[in-house]
Design a protein around this motif. Structure first.
Motif, PDB file in Angstrom:
ATOM      1  N   ILE A 118     104.130  65.817  47.863  1.00 11.17           N
ATOM      2  CA  ILE A 118     103.073  64.774  47.872  1.00 11.17           C
ATOM      3  C   ILE A 118     102.023  65.334  46.798  1.00 11.17           C
ATOM      4  CG2 ILE A 118     101.181  63.436  48.733  1.00 11.17           C
ATOM      5  CD1 ILE A 118     102.992  64.000  51.745  1.00 11.17           C
ATOM      6  N   ILE A 119     101.942  64.500  45.505  1.00 10.57           N
ATOM      7  CA  ILE A 119     101.014  64.902  44.710  1.00 10.57           C
ATOM      8  C   ILE A 119      99.795  64.472  44.914  1.00 10.57           C
ATOM      9  CG2 ILE A 119     100.785  65.181  42.132  1.00 10.57           C
ATOM     10  CD1 ILE A 119     103.431  66.345  43.231  1.00 10.57           C
ATOM     11  N   GLY A 120      98.533  65.217  45.215  1.00  5.65           N
ATOM     12  CA  GLY A 120      97.376  65.127  45.125  1.00  5.65           C
ATOM     13  C   GLY A 120      96.386  65.956  45.681  1.00  5.65           C
ATOM     14  N   ALA A 121      95.302  65.671  46.089  1.00  2.00           N
ATOM     15  CA  ALA A 121      94.431  66.407  46.637  1.00  2.00           C
ATOM     16  C   ALA A 121      94.760  67.356  47.671  1.00  2.00           C
ATOM     17  CB  ALA A 121      93.014  65.940  46.820  1.00  2.00           C
ATOM     18  N   GLY A 169      90.120  62.177  48.050  1.00  6.01           N
ATOM     19  CA  GLY A 169      91.115  61.749  46.882  1.00  6.01           C
ATOM     20  C   GLY A 169      92.271  60.818  47.435  1.00  6.01           C
ATOM     21  N   VAL A 170      93.138  60.492  46.481  1.00 11.59           N
ATOM     22  CA  VAL A 170      94.440  59.635  46.968  1.00 11.59           C
ATOM     23  C   VAL A 170      95.617  60.415  46.467  1.00 11.59           C
ATOM     24  CG1 VAL A 170      92.926  57.670  46.922  1.00 11.59           C
ATOM     25  CG2 VAL A 170      94.238  58.503  44.759  1.00 11.59           C
ATOM     26  N   VAL A 171      96.685  59.850  46.955  1.00  8.60           N
ATOM     27  CA  VAL A 171      97.840  60.335  46.650  1.00  8.60           C
ATOM     28  C   VAL A 171      98.262  59.784  45.097  1.00  8.60           C
ATOM     29  CG1 VAL A 171     100.546  60.209  47.133  1.00  8.60           C
ATOM     30  CG2 VAL A 171      98.886  60.242  48.826  1.00  8.60           C
ATOM     31  N   SER A 172      98.608  60.745  44.201  1.00 11.21           N
ATOM     32  CA  SER A 172      99.053  60.187  42.873  1.00 11.21           C
ATOM     33  C   SER A 172     100.458  59.602  43.099  1.00 11.21           C
ATOM     34  CB  SER A 172      98.985  61.456  42.025  1.00 11.21           C
ATOM     35  OG  SER A 172      97.777  61.937  41.863  1.00 11.21           O
ATOM     36  N   ILE A 199     104.721  68.931  51.566  1.00 10.96           N
ATOM     37  CA  ILE A 199     104.373  69.906  50.535  1.00 10.96           C
ATOM     38  C   ILE A 199     103.524  69.249  49.484  1.00 10.96           C
ATOM     39  CG2 ILE A 199     105.088  71.355  48.863  1.00 10.96           C
ATOM     40  CD1 ILE A 199     107.708  71.405  50.413  1.00 10.96           C
ATOM     41  N   TYR A 200     102.116  69.583  49.706  1.00 10.98           N
ATOM     42  CA  TYR A 200     101.038  68.860  48.899  1.00 10.98           C
ATOM     43  C   TYR A 200     100.836  69.672  47.674  1.00 10.98           C
ATOM     44  CZ  TYR A 200     100.398  66.037  52.807  1.00 10.98           C
ATOM     45  OH  TYR A 200     100.521  64.913  53.724  1.00 10.98           O
ATOM     46  N   LEU A 201     101.026  69.224  46.654  1.00 11.32           N
ATOM     47  CA  LEU A 201     100.699  70.046  45.185  1.00 11.32           C
ATOM     48  C   LEU A 201      99.517  69.188  44.373  1.00 11.32           C
ATOM     49  CD1 LEU A 201     104.541  70.447  44.111  1.00 11.32           C
ATOM     50  CD2 LEU A 201     102.853  71.996  45.477  1.00 11.32           C
TER      51      LEU A 201
END
Length: 392
Positions: A31-34, A43-46, A74-76
Motif C-alpha cells: 500500500i503506497i501512502g502515508a 492522508g490517503v492511499v495513492s 506493507i505501507y510504503l
C-alpha cells in the motif's frame, strides 16, 4: 475513416513498480501512502497492489481505514522520482507507435493509432505489441481498451484488469455497453447516479432506451450528454497537449494545527512552490486561490483576481495570506491548506509592463531562488517567512 483509439492504463502502477524494485514484496499486500501509525495516520492511499485490494483497500481511501482493513499490509511512502522516470519510459513506448498521445495521468493515456495500422497492424495487434513492449522493457503490466472512441476505450481498459485487453468493435457497441451499470457512465457522479436510479435507470441500456426529453428535464444539458454516451457516441479527438488550467500545491499537516503562525509559514512555502512552477512553465495567472480544510473536514475555497497577471512569489504570498486572514474562523484547528493560481494569460507571460519594472527586485529574487532550486533542489533556499521553527 473509422478511428482506432487505445486507452492504456498501468496496473496498480506505484505498487507494481515497488514490487519490481523489491522482489520480496511480490505477492504481498503493498500500500503506497502515508505511514498509518497504528491506524491513526493521515492522508490517503495513492495506490495499492491487487493483493491489498482483496481486503477492500483502494486508491483515495483514508490511510487509517486502509490500516484497519489490512493491518498486516506493507505501507510504503511514494517514490515520486522513480515513478516519474518509469512513466517517461512507458510513454516513450507509446510514441514508438503514434505521435497522437494524450496523457491522462502519470500511468494512463489515450492513443489514436488510426494512422499506424499500415505500419503495425490493426488496433488489437498494436495494443498487444504495446503490452509486450512494456513487459519486456519495464517488467510491468498494462491493461488496454481498443475502441472507436475515447469513452468506449476507457471503459474497456478497466473491465479485465490486471493485464487485460478488451476490444470493442463498431457493430458490438450496444452489446458491450448496455449491460453495464450506470456507475460506468463517464461523468456521472454519485448525485447523478442517485437521480437516475430513482427513475428506474440502473444500467446504461436503461438510460439508452429512456426518452431523451425526460432526461433533459431531470438533468438539464447533461441529460442529452449522457444519452449520447449511452449510445456510444463520443467525437472528442485525442489531444496531444492539454492546456494547463491551474497550478496549485496543498499540504496536509501531520496533526491538526491550532498555531496560525505555522499555517502562515506553510502558506508561504506553498506559494513559493506555485510561483516556481509557474515560471518554469512560462505562465502568469490573474486568479489566486486559497484552500482551507478544518479538523472536522469542512473545506472552504476562496480566490482573488488581480491585474495584471503574475507569476511573482511575493504577490502570490501576499494574496494567499490576505485571503487566509479574511476567511479563517478564529479558534478552529486546520487540517489542510492549499495555494493555487489560474486564469492564465500566455501573452502576458511574454510581455514586460510597468508593474514588472516596479517589481524588478522581486523578479531578481525569484530568478536567484529558481536558479538555486534548479541546481541544488527546491529545499536549498527558502524565504525566511516560510521557515519553520526548529524544535528545542
Amino acid at each position: 475513416m473509422k478511428r482506432i483509439i487505445l486507452h492504456v492504463d498501468m496496473d496498480a502502477f506505484f505498487a507494481a513498480v515497488e514490487q519490481r524494485e523489491h522482489p520480496e514484496l511480490k505477492g504481498k499486500p503493498v500500500i503506497i501512502g502515508a505511514d498509518p501509525r497504528g491506524g491513526r495516520g493521515r492522508g490517503v492511499v495513492s495506490t495499492c497492489s491487487y493483493e491489498a485490494r482483496k481486503f477492500g483497500v483502494h486508491s483515495a481511501m483514508p490511510i487509517s481505514q486502509a490500516y484497519r482493513l489490512c493491518p498486516h499490509g506493507i505501507y510504503l511512502p511514494p517514490n515520486g522520482a522513480l515513478y516519474q522516470q518509469v512513466s517517461q519510459n512507458i510513454f516513450q513506448i507509446f510514441y514508438e507507435f503514434t505521435d497522437l498521445v494524450e496523457p491522462v495521468s502519470i500511468d494512463e493515456a489515450f492513443l489514436d493509432v488510426t494512422g499506424s495500422v499500415r505500419l503495425f497492424g490493426d488496433g488489437p495487434t498494436i495494443a498487444q505489441k504495446i503490452k509486450q513492449r512494456i513487459k519486456e522493457k519495464e517488467r510491468l503490466s498494462a491493461s488496454i481498451g481498443v475502441a472507436p472512441n475515447k469513452y468506449l476505450a476507457k471503459i474497456a481498459s478497466d473491465l479485465q484488469k490486471p493485464d487485460g485487453l478488451v476490444v470493442v468493435e463498431t457493430d458490438q457497441i450496444e452489446t458491450f455497453l448496455w449491460p453495464l451499470d450506470i456507475s460506468r457512465l463517464w461523468g456521472a457522479g454519485e448525485r447523478t447516479q442517485q437521480i437516475l436510479r430513482k427513475m428506474g435507470i440502473n444500467t446504461i441500456g436503461d438510460l439508452a432506451r429512456f426518452p431523451p426529453q425526460v432526461l433533459k428535464q431531470k438533468l438539464g444539458s447533461a441529460g442529452e450528454h449522457f444519452y449520447r454516451l449511452a449510445h456510444g457516441f463520443d467525437e472528442r479527438p485525442v489531444i496531444t497537449r492539454e492546456e494547463v488550467k491551474s497550478v496549485s500545491n496543498e499540504h496536509t499537516f501531520g496533526k491538526d494545527v491550532d498555531d496560525m503562525d505555522v499555517v502562515r509559514k506553510q502558506l508561504v512555502y506553498l506559494a513559493e512552490k506555485v510561483g516556481y512552477r509557474l515560471r518554469k512553465k512560462g505562465l502568469k495567472g490573474k486568479t489566486i486561490h486559497l484552500k482551507l480544510r478544518y479538523d472536522n473536514f469542512s473545506t472552504i475555497t476562496r480566490n482573488m483576481t488581480i491585474s495584471p497577471p503574475t507569476n511573482q512569489t511575493r504577490q502570490i504570498v501576499d494574496v494567499a495570506l490576505d485571503l487566509f486572514e479574511k476567511n479563517y474562523i478564529s479558534g478552529r484547528k486546520v487540517r489542510l491548506v492549499g495555494v493555487g493560481v489560474s486564469g492564465f494569460d500566455t501573452q502576458a507571460a511574454r510581455q514586460t509592463n510597468l508593474f514588472d519594472v516596479l517589481d524588478e527586485k522581486q523578479q531578481k529574487l525569484d530568478q536567484v531562488q529558481d536558479l538555486l532550486a534548479d541546481r541544488f533542489g527546491r529545499h536549498i533556499v527558502q524565504r525566511a517567512e516560510s521557515l519553520k521553527k526548529k524544535k528545542k
